[in-house]
Design a protein around this motif. Structure first.
Motif, PDB file in Angstrom:
ATOM      1  N   THR A 125      12.963  33.616 -12.288  1.00 36.24           N
ATOM      2  CA  THR A 125      13.028  35.004 -13.150  1.00 36.24           C
ATOM      3  C   THR A 125      13.337  34.738 -14.830  1.00 36.24           C
ATOM      4  O   THR A 125      13.006  35.267 -15.431  1.00 36.24           O
ATOM      5  CB  THR A 125      14.408  35.709 -12.371  1.00 36.24           C
ATOM      6  N   GLU A 126      14.161  33.430 -14.753  1.00 29.51           N
ATOM      7  CA  GLU A 126      14.359  33.195 -16.379  1.00 29.51           C
ATOM      8  C   GLU A 126      12.992  32.755 -16.857  1.00 29.51           C
ATOM      9  O   GLU A 126      12.927  33.252 -18.066  1.00 29.51           O
ATOM     10  CB  GLU A 126      15.196  31.624 -16.253  1.00 29.51           C
ATOM     11  N   THR A 127      11.942  31.966 -16.347  1.00 30.79           N
ATOM     12  CA  THR A 127      10.966  31.700 -17.166  1.00 30.79           C
ATOM     13  C   THR A 127       9.973  33.069 -17.248  1.00 30.79           C
ATOM     14  O   THR A 127       9.257  33.083 -18.294  1.00 30.79           O
ATOM     15  CB  THR A 127      10.060  30.760 -16.208  1.00 30.79           C
ATOM     16  N   MET A 128      10.155  34.018 -16.185  1.00 27.36           N
ATOM     17  CA  MET A 128       9.398  35.180 -16.581  1.00 27.36           C
ATOM     18  C   MET A 128      10.203  36.377 -17.116  1.00 27.36           C
ATOM     19  O   MET A 128       9.900  37.420 -17.160  1.00 27.36           O
ATOM     20  CB  MET A 128       9.138  35.861 -14.872  1.00 27.36           C
ATOM     21  N   LYS A 129      11.392  36.065 -17.549  1.00 33.97           N
ATOM     22  CA  LYS A 129      12.330  37.243 -18.225  1.00 33.97           C
ATOM     23  C   LYS A 129      11.608  38.098 -19.324  1.00 33.97           C
ATOM     24  O   LYS A 129      12.139  39.189 -19.583  1.00 33.97           O
ATOM     25  CB  LYS A 129      13.679  36.734 -18.649  1.00 33.97           C
ATOM     26  N   LYS A 130      10.743  37.391 -20.262  1.00 36.60           N
ATOM     27  CA  LYS A 130      10.076  38.258 -21.059  1.00 36.60           C
ATOM     28  C   LYS A 130       8.894  39.115 -20.467  1.00 36.60           C
ATOM     29  O   LYS A 130       8.577  39.964 -21.106  1.00 36.60           O
ATOM     30  CB  LYS A 130       9.525  37.349 -21.998  1.00 36.60           C
ATOM     31  N   LYS A 131       8.575  39.046 -19.375  1.00 38.51           N
ATOM     32  CA  LYS A 131       7.585  39.856 -18.736  1.00 38.51           C
ATOM     33  C   LYS A 131       8.137  40.783 -17.700  1.00 38.51           C
ATOM     34  O   LYS A 131       7.644  41.854 -17.646  1.00 38.51           O
ATOM     35  CB  LYS A 131       6.614  38.622 -17.875  1.00 38.51           C
ATOM     36  N   ALA A 132       9.192  40.505 -17.072  1.00 39.91           N
ATOM     37  CA  ALA A 132       9.762  41.610 -16.140  1.00 39.91           C
ATOM     38  C   ALA A 132      11.239  41.559 -15.780  1.00 39.91           C
ATOM     39  O   ALA A 132      11.602  40.318 -16.114  1.00 39.91           O
ATOM     40  CB  ALA A 132       9.005  41.231 -14.611  1.00 39.91           C
ATOM     41  N   ASP A 133      11.685  42.671 -15.386  1.00 37.13           N
ATOM     42  CA  ASP A 133      13.021  42.569 -14.955  1.00 37.13           C
ATOM     43  C   ASP A 133      13.182  42.407 -13.298  1.00 37.13           C
ATOM     44  O   ASP A 133      12.032  42.545 -12.673  1.00 37.13           O
ATOM     45  CB  ASP A 133      13.775  43.776 -15.102  1.00 37.13           C
ATOM     46  N   PHE A 134      14.130  41.987 -12.997  1.00 40.41           N
ATOM     47  CA  PHE A 134      14.282  41.521 -11.506  1.00 40.41           C
ATOM     48  C   PHE A 134      15.528  42.096 -10.864  1.00 40.41           C
ATOM     49  O   PHE A 134      16.539  42.490 -11.366  1.00 40.41           O
ATOM     50  CB  PHE A 134      14.426  39.953 -11.378  1.00 40.41           C
ATOM     51  N   GLU A 135      15.286  42.295  -9.476  1.00 41.34           N
ATOM     52  CA  GLU A 135      16.528  42.692  -8.849  1.00 41.34           C
ATOM     53  C   GLU A 135      16.427  41.955  -7.623  1.00 41.34           C
ATOM     54  O   GLU A 135      15.327  41.892  -7.157  1.00 41.34           O
ATOM     55  CB  GLU A 135      16.671  44.318  -8.367  1.00 41.34           C
ATOM     56  N   PHE A 136      17.787  41.503  -6.850  1.00 40.27           N
ATOM     57  CA  PHE A 136      17.434  40.743  -5.579  1.00 40.27           C
ATOM     58  C   PHE A 136      18.066  41.762  -4.687  1.00 40.27           C
ATOM     59  O   PHE A 136      19.143  42.495  -4.903  1.00 40.27           O
ATOM     60  CB  PHE A 136      18.417  39.703  -5.484  1.00 40.27           C
ATOM     61  N   ILE A 137      17.355  41.755  -3.483  1.00 38.57           N
ATOM     62  CA  ILE A 137      17.962  42.698  -2.367  1.00 38.57           C
ATOM     63  C   ILE A 137      17.957  41.655  -1.085  1.00 38.57           C
ATOM     64  O   ILE A 137      17.015  41.418  -0.412  1.00 38.57           O
ATOM     65  CB  ILE A 137      17.257  44.049  -2.063  1.00 38.57           C
ATOM     66  N   PHE A 138      19.108  41.084  -0.969  1.00 35.25           N
ATOM     67  CA  PHE A 138      19.272  40.350   0.442  1.00 35.25           C
ATOM     68  C   PHE A 138      19.601  40.960   1.568  1.00 35.25           C
ATOM     69  O   PHE A 138      20.440  42.191   1.402  1.00 35.25           O
ATOM     70  CB  PHE A 138      20.495  39.313  -0.077  1.00 35.25           C
ATOM     71  N   VAL A 139      19.088  41.197   2.706  1.00 36.81           N
ATOM     72  CA  VAL A 139      19.508  41.710   3.875  1.00 36.81           C
ATOM     73  C   VAL A 139      20.203  40.940   4.724  1.00 36.81           C
ATOM     74  O   VAL A 139      19.292  40.079   5.540  1.00 36.81           O
ATOM     75  CB  VAL A 139      18.339  42.574   4.415  1.00 36.81           C
ATOM     76  N   ASN A 140      21.321  40.997   5.172  1.00 37.28           N
ATOM     77  CA  ASN A 140      22.048  40.119   6.062  1.00 37.28           C
ATOM     78  C   ASN A 140      21.787  40.794   7.678  1.00 37.28           C
ATOM     79  O   ASN A 140      22.512  41.806   7.802  1.00 37.28           O
ATOM     80  CB  ASN A 140      23.522  40.256   5.655  1.00 37.28           C
ATOM     81  N   ASP A 141      20.990  40.248   8.058  1.00 37.95           N
ATOM     82  CA  ASP A 141      20.712  40.743   9.615  1.00 37.95           C
ATOM     83  C   ASP A 141      21.626  40.132  10.589  1.00 37.95           C
ATOM     84  O   ASP A 141      21.105  39.354  11.615  1.00 37.95           O
ATOM     85  CB  ASP A 141      19.193  40.320   9.843  1.00 37.95           C
ATOM     86  N   GLY A 142      22.983  40.803  10.715  1.00 40.75           N
ATOM     87  CA  GLY A 142      23.833  40.240  11.663  1.00 40.75           C
ATOM     88  C   GLY A 142      24.183  38.866  11.876  1.00 40.75           C
ATOM     89  O   GLY A 142      24.137  38.543  12.913  1.00 40.75           O
ATOM     90  N   SER A 143      24.190  38.198  10.806  1.00 38.89           N
ATOM     91  CA  SER A 143      24.344  36.716  10.807  1.00 38.89           C
ATOM     92  C   SER A 143      25.592  36.349  11.318  1.00 38.89           C
ATOM     93  O   SER A 143      26.760  37.104  11.071  1.00 38.89           O
ATOM     94  CB  SER A 143      24.438  36.041   9.298  1.00 38.89           C
ATOM     95  N   THR A 144      26.034  35.138  12.063  1.00 34.70           N
ATOM     96  CA  THR A 144      27.168  34.798  12.606  1.00 34.70           C
ATOM     97  C   THR A 144      27.801  33.750  11.712  1.00 34.70           C
ATOM     98  O   THR A 144      28.872  33.308  11.973  1.00 34.70           O
ATOM     99  CB  THR A 144      26.779  34.373  13.992  1.00 34.70           C
ATOM    100  N   ASP A 145      27.386  33.429  10.777  1.00 33.06           N
ATOM    101  CA  ASP A 145      27.676  32.279   9.998  1.00 33.06           C
ATOM    102  C   ASP A 145      28.368  32.960   8.668  1.00 33.06           C
ATOM    103  O   ASP A 145      28.610  34.184   8.589  1.00 33.06           O
ATOM    104  CB  ASP A 145      26.819  30.979   9.768  1.00 33.06           C
ATOM    105  N   LYS A 146      28.325  32.141   7.550  1.00 28.91           N
ATOM    106  CA  LYS A 146      29.065  32.687   6.261  1.00 28.91           C
ATOM    107  C   LYS A 146      27.901  33.249   5.290  1.00 28.91           C
ATOM    108  O   LYS A 146      28.221  33.422   4.124  1.00 28.91           O
ATOM    109  CB  LYS A 146      29.668  31.619   5.690  1.00 28.91           C
ATOM    110  N   THR A 147      26.850  33.769   5.882  1.00 25.49           N
ATOM    111  CA  THR A 147      25.819  34.349   4.948  1.00 25.49           C
ATOM    112  C   THR A 147      26.338  35.588   4.157  1.00 25.49           C
ATOM    113  O   THR A 147      26.168  35.438   3.172  1.00 25.49           O
ATOM    114  CB  THR A 147      24.747  34.807   5.885  1.00 25.49           C
ATOM    115  N   LEU A 148      27.267  36.215   4.625  1.00 27.74           N
ATOM    116  CA  LEU A 148      27.801  37.367   4.218  1.00 27.74           C
ATOM    117  C   LEU A 148      28.513  37.156   2.881  1.00 27.74           C
ATOM    118  O   LEU A 148      28.406  37.718   1.842  1.00 27.74           O
ATOM    119  CB  LEU A 148      28.530  38.523   5.108  1.00 27.74           C
ATOM    120  N   HIS A 149      29.268  35.977   3.285  1.00 26.39           N
ATOM    121  CA  HIS A 149      30.238  35.325   2.223  1.00 26.39           C
ATOM    122  C   HIS A 149      29.458  35.056   1.195  1.00 26.39           C
ATOM    123  O   HIS A 149      29.699  35.321  -0.205  1.00 26.39           O
ATOM    124  CB  HIS A 149      31.058  34.318   3.005  1.00 26.39           C
TER     125      HIS A 149
END
Ligand code: UDP
Ligand code: MG
Length: 317
Positions: free
Chosen positions: A28-52
């Motif tokens: 995203t840094e190298t493309m920052k002049k071309k596009a904006d970004f958003e991340f959408i992470f979906v935590n699908d019921g993880s039992t480890d520290k994914t949510l953390h």
């Protein structure tokens, strides 16, 4: 400037997420002049520290959003949720394990910007990191579904793709409960350019798909995009009826000519087992379609959200 949403389904990816974020952030840094970004992470019921991990990222970076499910709903549901909450002009879906190289993103973006495509999808030329059995069955699955479905299923297709908003909206308009995305992406049409790459091994963690899960995923794909098995069941039934008519004729003729000597029970037992088996198999095929219809009619939600970065739980680690 165009905005790209990066949708990432995550199930027990605590080790992969920091590595994923680091790598993609560089892109995203190298493309920052071309596009904006958003991340959408979906935590699908993880039992480890994914949510953390996701909470930490959302604290650190304004562009990071996350959706955490109330339980494990499966990758398909996670992708759907991610697509639904994405706001970008372009949306990409990526696995958290870096098996698909994010470095392709720039090329994919350029293709959508300059050529007349609605989607750039990827397929892998190899299957590094997957077991022999899995490779074998995957190959056969694509052969079979290629023959019995009118929808094009590309062998080696990955879930890594970049789509226009128009195509994402089309995918979202299909609200079926049993989701087989590879088929849905193909079903909506639009012009897709396929690019090839060599798949990497997982950066961390282990695969979430064991043999049983993959098998039911394959059945899901077939049931969702082909009714050929039903025709097959009907044809098998018809063939067995024909055989029965022929056998009855032969038996009656033999009895009339040579009388009725008691015998032939072993062959009779074999026939009963065979016909019984075929009947159950065909009933099973019909049952599979019926059960999918049953689940669709209930109109249950595809996913249920427990937490997002907007209603983050306080005082939790
Ligand atoms: N995944 C998910 N929910 C599941 C299983 C998998 O969100 O129930 C995610 C997983 O975290 C990863 C992606 O789907 O980001 C692909 O999973 P994985 O790498 O385990 O599959 P494989 O590469 O072995 O097909
Ligand atoms: Mg993987």
């Amino acid at each position: 400037m165009k905005k790209i949403s990066i949708v990432v389904p995550c199930h027990n990816e605590e080790a992969s997420i920091p590595l994923f974020y680091k790598t993609v952030n560089e892109i995203t840094e190298t493309m920052k002049k071309k596009a904006d970004f958003e991340f959408i992470f979906v935590n699908d019921g993880s039992t480890d520290k994914t949510l953390h991990e996701l909470r930490n990222l959302a604290d650190k970076d304004q562009r990071v959003h996350y959706i955490s499910f109330s339980r494990n709903f499966g990758k398909e549901s996670a992708m759907y949720a991610g697509l639904e909450s994405s706001t970008g002009d372009y949306v990409t879906t990526m696995d958290a394990d870096l098996q698909d190289p994010p470095s392709l993103l720039e090329e994919m973006f350029t293709i959508l910007e300059t050529e007349e495509y609605d989607c750039v999808a990827t397929k892998s030329t190899n299957r590094k990191g997957y077991s022999f059995l899995r490779k074998f069955f995957t190959k056969w699955f694509y052969k079979v579904i290629g023959k019995i479905s009118s929808i094009e299923m590309v062998p080696g297709a990955r879930d890594f793709r970049l789509m226009t908003r128009q195509m994402v909206d089309a995918v979202l308009s299909m609200q079926e409960y049993n989701r087989y995305s590879k088929g849905l992406f193909s079903f909506v049409g639009f012009d897709t350019k396929w690019i090839e790459f060599e798949i990497e091994e997982r950066v961390a963690g282990k695969t979430n798909f064991n043999f049983g899960k993959l098998f039911s995923y394959a059945v899901e794909g077939i049931v969702a995009f082909s009714t050929a098995p039903l025709v097959f069941a009907a044809i098998v039934g018809f063939v067995f009826c024909l055989i029965a008519v022929i056998l009855i004729t032969i038996i009656i003729t033999k009895t009339l000519i040579w009388g009725d000597p008691v015998g032939g029970w072993p062959s009779m037992a074999c026939i009963m087992f065979l016909v019984g088996g075929v009947q159950l198999f065909c009933t099973g095929i019909i049952g599979e379609y019926l059960s999918k219809t049953y689940l669709e009619t209930k109109k249950r939600p595809i996913y249920i959200i427990k937490e997002t970065e907007k209603n983050k739980r306080k005082n939790v680690i």
